[in-house]
Write a protein that holds these residues in place. Structure first.
Motif, PDB file in Angstrom:
ATOM      1  N   LEU A  25     -17.249 -11.768   6.236  1.00 37.29           N
ATOM      2  CA  LEU A  25     -18.094 -11.143   5.214  1.00 37.29           C
ATOM      3  C   LEU A  25     -18.066  -9.624   5.316  1.00 37.29           C
ATOM      4  O   LEU A  25     -17.932  -8.932   4.309  1.00 37.29           O
ATOM      5  CB  LEU A  25     -19.530 -11.646   5.351  1.00 37.29           C
ATOM      6  N   LEU A  26     -18.184  -9.105   6.530  1.00 38.18           N
ATOM      7  CA  LEU A  26     -18.160  -7.664   6.768  1.00 38.18           C
ATOM      8  C   LEU A  26     -17.282  -7.362   7.972  1.00 38.18           C
ATOM      9  O   LEU A  26     -17.327  -8.085   8.968  1.00 38.18           O
ATOM     10  CB  LEU A  26     -19.571  -7.134   7.064  1.00 38.18           C
ATOM     11  N   LYS A  27     -16.504  -6.301   7.881  1.00 39.31           N
ATOM     12  CA  LYS A  27     -15.776  -5.830   9.049  1.00 39.31           C
ATOM     13  C   LYS A  27     -16.777  -5.223  10.020  1.00 39.31           C
ATOM     14  O   LYS A  27     -17.833  -4.724   9.628  1.00 39.31           O
ATOM     15  CB  LYS A  27     -14.723  -4.794   8.654  1.00 39.31           C
ATOM     16  N   ARG A  28     -16.432  -5.265  11.304  1.00 39.23           N
ATOM     17  CA  ARG A  28     -17.351  -4.773  12.333  1.00 39.23           C
ATOM     18  C   ARG A  28     -17.846  -3.361  12.030  1.00 39.23           C
ATOM     19  O   ARG A  28     -19.041  -3.072  12.128  1.00 39.23           O
ATOM     20  CB  ARG A  28     -16.661  -4.797  13.702  1.00 39.23           C
ATOM     21  N   ASP A  29     -16.933  -2.474  11.653  1.00 41.68           N
ATOM     22  CA  ASP A  29     -17.311  -1.081  11.406  1.00 41.68           C
ATOM     23  C   ASP A  29     -18.215  -0.916  10.194  1.00 41.68           C
ATOM     24  O   ASP A  29     -18.837   0.128  10.010  1.00 41.68           O
ATOM     25  CB  ASP A  29     -16.063  -0.207  11.229  1.00 41.68           C
ATOM     26  N   ASP A  30     -18.286  -1.944   9.364  1.00 39.48           N
ATOM     27  CA  ASP A  30     -19.114  -1.876   8.154  1.00 39.48           C
ATOM     28  C   ASP A  30     -20.441  -2.615   8.315  1.00 39.48           C
ATOM     29  O   ASP A  30     -21.181  -2.773   7.334  1.00 39.48           O
ATOM     30  CB  ASP A  30     -18.357  -2.494   6.962  1.00 39.48           C
ATOM     31  N   THR A  31     -20.750  -3.058   9.528  1.00 37.45           N
ATOM     32  CA  THR A  31     -21.935  -3.891   9.745  1.00 37.45           C
ATOM     33  C   THR A  31     -23.205  -3.219   9.245  1.00 37.45           C
ATOM     34  O   THR A  31     -23.956  -3.793   8.438  1.00 37.45           O
ATOM     35  CB  THR A  31     -22.093  -4.234  11.232  1.00 37.45           C
ATOM     36  N   VAL A  32     -23.475  -2.009   9.717  1.00 42.11           N
ATOM     37  CA  VAL A  32     -24.730  -1.346   9.364  1.00 42.11           C
ATOM     38  C   VAL A  32     -24.765  -1.012   7.882  1.00 42.11           C
ATOM     39  O   VAL A  32     -25.753  -1.290   7.182  1.00 42.11           O
ATOM     40  CB  VAL A  32     -24.937  -0.080  10.219  1.00 42.11           C
ATOM     41  N   ARG A  33     -23.667  -0.434   7.374  1.00 42.55           N
ATOM     42  CA  ARG A  33     -23.621  -0.085   5.948  1.00 42.55           C
ATOM     43  C   ARG A  33     -23.760  -1.328   5.076  1.00 42.55           C
ATOM     44  O   ARG A  33     -24.439  -1.310   4.043  1.00 42.55           O
ATOM     45  CB  ARG A  33     -22.308   0.637   5.631  1.00 42.55           C
ATOM     46  N   GLY A  34     -23.106  -2.410   5.476  1.00 40.62           N
ATOM     47  CA  GLY A  34     -23.127  -3.626   4.677  1.00 40.62           C
ATOM     48  C   GLY A  34     -24.502  -4.255   4.600  1.00 40.62           C
ATOM     49  O   GLY A  34     -24.941  -4.685   3.525  1.00 40.62           O
ATOM     50  N   VAL A  35     -25.212  -4.312   5.722  1.00 43.96           N
ATOM     51  CA  VAL A  35     -26.564  -4.875   5.715  1.00 43.96           C
ATOM     52  C   VAL A  35     -27.509  -3.925   4.980  1.00 43.96           C
ATOM     53  O   VAL A  35     -28.374  -4.361   4.221  1.00 43.96           O
ATOM     54  CB  VAL A  35     -27.055  -5.154   7.149  1.00 43.96           C
ATOM     55  N   ASP A  36     -27.334  -2.634   5.166  1.00 41.34           N
ATOM     56  CA  ASP A  36     -28.163  -1.654   4.471  1.00 41.34           C
ATOM     57  C   ASP A  36     -28.030  -1.802   2.950  1.00 41.34           C
ATOM     58  O   ASP A  36     -29.009  -1.697   2.206  1.00 41.34           O
ATOM     59  CB  ASP A  36     -27.759  -0.234   4.895  1.00 41.34           C
ATOM     60  N   ALA A  37     -26.810  -2.083   2.486  1.00 39.98           N
ATOM     61  CA  ALA A  37     -26.548  -2.217   1.046  1.00 39.98           C
ATOM     62  C   ALA A  37     -26.855  -3.610   0.516  1.00 39.98           C
ATOM     63  O   ALA A  37     -26.807  -3.836  -0.693  1.00 39.98           O
ATOM     64  CB  ALA A  37     -25.092  -1.876   0.756  1.00 39.98           C
ATOM     65  N   GLY A  38     -27.153  -4.550   1.416  1.00 39.32           N
ATOM     66  CA  GLY A  38     -27.469  -5.903   0.977  1.00 39.32           C
ATOM     67  C   GLY A  38     -26.257  -6.800   0.798  1.00 39.32           C
ATOM     68  O   GLY A  38     -26.376  -7.904   0.264  1.00 39.32           O
ATOM     69  N   LEU A  39     -25.084  -6.353   1.249  1.00 41.87           N
ATOM     70  CA  LEU A  39     -23.891  -7.200   1.166  1.00 41.87           C
ATOM     71  C   LEU A  39     -24.029  -8.396   2.107  1.00 41.87           C
ATOM     72  O   LEU A  39     -23.457  -9.451   1.870  1.00 41.87           O
ATOM     73  CB  LEU A  39     -22.643  -6.386   1.521  1.00 41.87           C
ATOM     74  N   ALA A  40     -24.761  -8.177   3.184  1.00 42.00           N
ATOM     75  CA  ALA A  40     -25.193  -9.262   4.072  1.00 42.00           C
ATOM     76  C   ALA A  40     -26.671  -9.016   4.328  1.00 42.00           C
ATOM     77  O   ALA A  40     -27.128  -7.868   4.349  1.00 42.00           O
ATOM     78  CB  ALA A  40     -24.416  -9.235   5.390  1.00 42.00           C
ATOM     79  N   GLU A  41     -27.417 -10.079   4.494  1.00 38.00           N
ATOM     80  CA  GLU A  41     -28.857  -9.916   4.681  1.00 38.00           C
ATOM     81  C   GLU A  41     -29.238  -9.808   6.150  1.00 38.00           C
ATOM     82  O   GLU A  41     -30.294  -9.269   6.486  1.00 38.00           O
ATOM     83  CB  GLU A  41     -29.599 -11.071   4.001  1.00 38.00           C
ATOM     84  N   MET A  42     -28.390 -10.316   7.034  1.00 38.99           N
ATOM     85  CA  MET A  42     -28.578 -10.211   8.473  1.00 38.99           C
ATOM     86  C   MET A  42     -27.223 -10.043   9.133  1.00 38.99           C
ATOM     87  O   MET A  42     -26.205 -10.476   8.584  1.00 38.99           O
ATOM     88  CB  MET A  42     -29.227 -11.469   9.065  1.00 38.99           C
ATOM     89  N   ALA A  43     -27.222  -9.446  10.326  1.00 43.75           N
ATOM     90  CA  ALA A  43     -25.975  -9.355  11.094  1.00 43.75           C
ATOM     91  C   ALA A  43     -26.288  -9.090  12.559  1.00 43.75           C
ATOM     92  O   ALA A  43     -27.272  -8.409  12.880  1.00 43.75           O
ATOM     93  CB  ALA A  43     -25.076  -8.247  10.546  1.00 43.75           C
TER      94      ALA A  43
END
Length: 298
Positions: A25-43
């Protein structure tokens, strides 16, 4: 996964948790940005593992601070998080559903080296360690050599690495214990304790009905405690295994522990300087507060 299943069961199926593995769902380097943007709801997230995030929060990860073990170290982090708005602000549109200390990192060496009681004994040692410690370890003649986790066993077996500054859980879980001969326990918290947990999107929580929000938050808190308890059990299993193999386990004296902490102290000062440059004028006050909590917890 167990936490997600517990949320589903406790909500009577009103909550559904879908898992994505291996960066699907998200690359490791995008974890914080992705959850912040709602691309994932938890990580899952290791605090400070991605550059540019959570500078003030990372005070809790300063090596050589003398944290009094895993549960108390976790408590100290949450006291700081709840006391200083800067901690919460750094998370942006995310928040830590779980954030807990990992087991303490101690000194383990193979039969290709010797027992290391104090930093001066590391002269000539090729060791795994938190990269943050590398400059200070080099001052006593140690070389930090880090390879990927799948390569740990062969690196130790061939002598590329002669030791590891790491927690017992890694040695036990990765089946590395047979390669070691000496272990130095440096207090309850070792020379350092990383912090990891689960971050969640704030909007995703806010959109849930109040009763489901409570289930999410309460389950997160419960599994934070379960994680700490599980780690402590595995840590003891590792210590027991080393003893059963006839390996030497040395408990560093308070004076010897202090030598490790003194070696790493310049990292603390550099964190204060870097944090002040980043706009945290109260960085030293936050640091002093943490150190006072650590002293009170011993």
């Amino acid at each position: 996964m167990a936490m997600g299943k517990a949320m589903e069961e406790r909500s009577g199926g009103r909550l559904k948790v879908e898992f994505y593995w291996a960066e699907a769902l998200l690359k490791r380097d995008d974890t914080v940005r992705g959850v912040d943007a709602g691309l994932a709801e938890m990580a899952l997230y290791v605090l400070g593992s991605l550059g540019g995030y959570h500078q003030i929060n990372r005070v809790i990860d300063l090596p050589g601070s003398g944290l009094p073990g895993q549960p108390l170290g976790t408590d100290i982090y949450w006291k700081l998080y709840n006391k200083y708005p800067e901690f919460q602000k750094e998370y942006g549109n995310t928040f830590p559903l779980i954030m807990r200390k990992m087991p303490g990192e101690h000194m383990h060496t193979t039969d290709r080296f010797r027992l290391v009681k104090v930093p001066a004994d590391m002269a000539g040692l090729k060791t795994y360690a938190n990269p943050q410690m590398a400059p200070q370890l080099s001052t006593v003649g140690a070389a930090v050599i880090n390879v990927g986790v799948p390569e740990w066993y062969n690196s130790l077996k061939t002598g590329l690495q002669q030791g590891m500054l790491i927690h017992w859980n890694a040695l036990f879980g990765m089946k590395l214990m047979e390669l070691f001969k000496y272990h130095t326990v440096i207090g309850q918290g070792g020379v350092g304790m990383q912090t990891m947990g689960v971050i969640m999107n704030r909007d995703a929580l806010a959109e849930l009905p109040a009763d489901l929000q409570k289930i999410v938050l309460d389950t997160g808190k419960e599994y934070q405690n379960i994680g700490n308890e599980s780690d402590l059990k595995v840590q003891q299993m590792g210590i027991d295994q080393a003893g059963q193999m006839g390996q030497q386990i040395y408990e560093a004296t308070p004076a010897e522990q202090q030598q490790w902490f003194d070696l790493l102290k310049p990292i603390h000062e550099q964190w204060i300087v870097d944090s002040e440059k980043a706009g945290y004028a109260n960085a030293r006050a936050v640091y002093d507060d943490m150190m006072a909590m650590i002293k009170a917890g011993k």
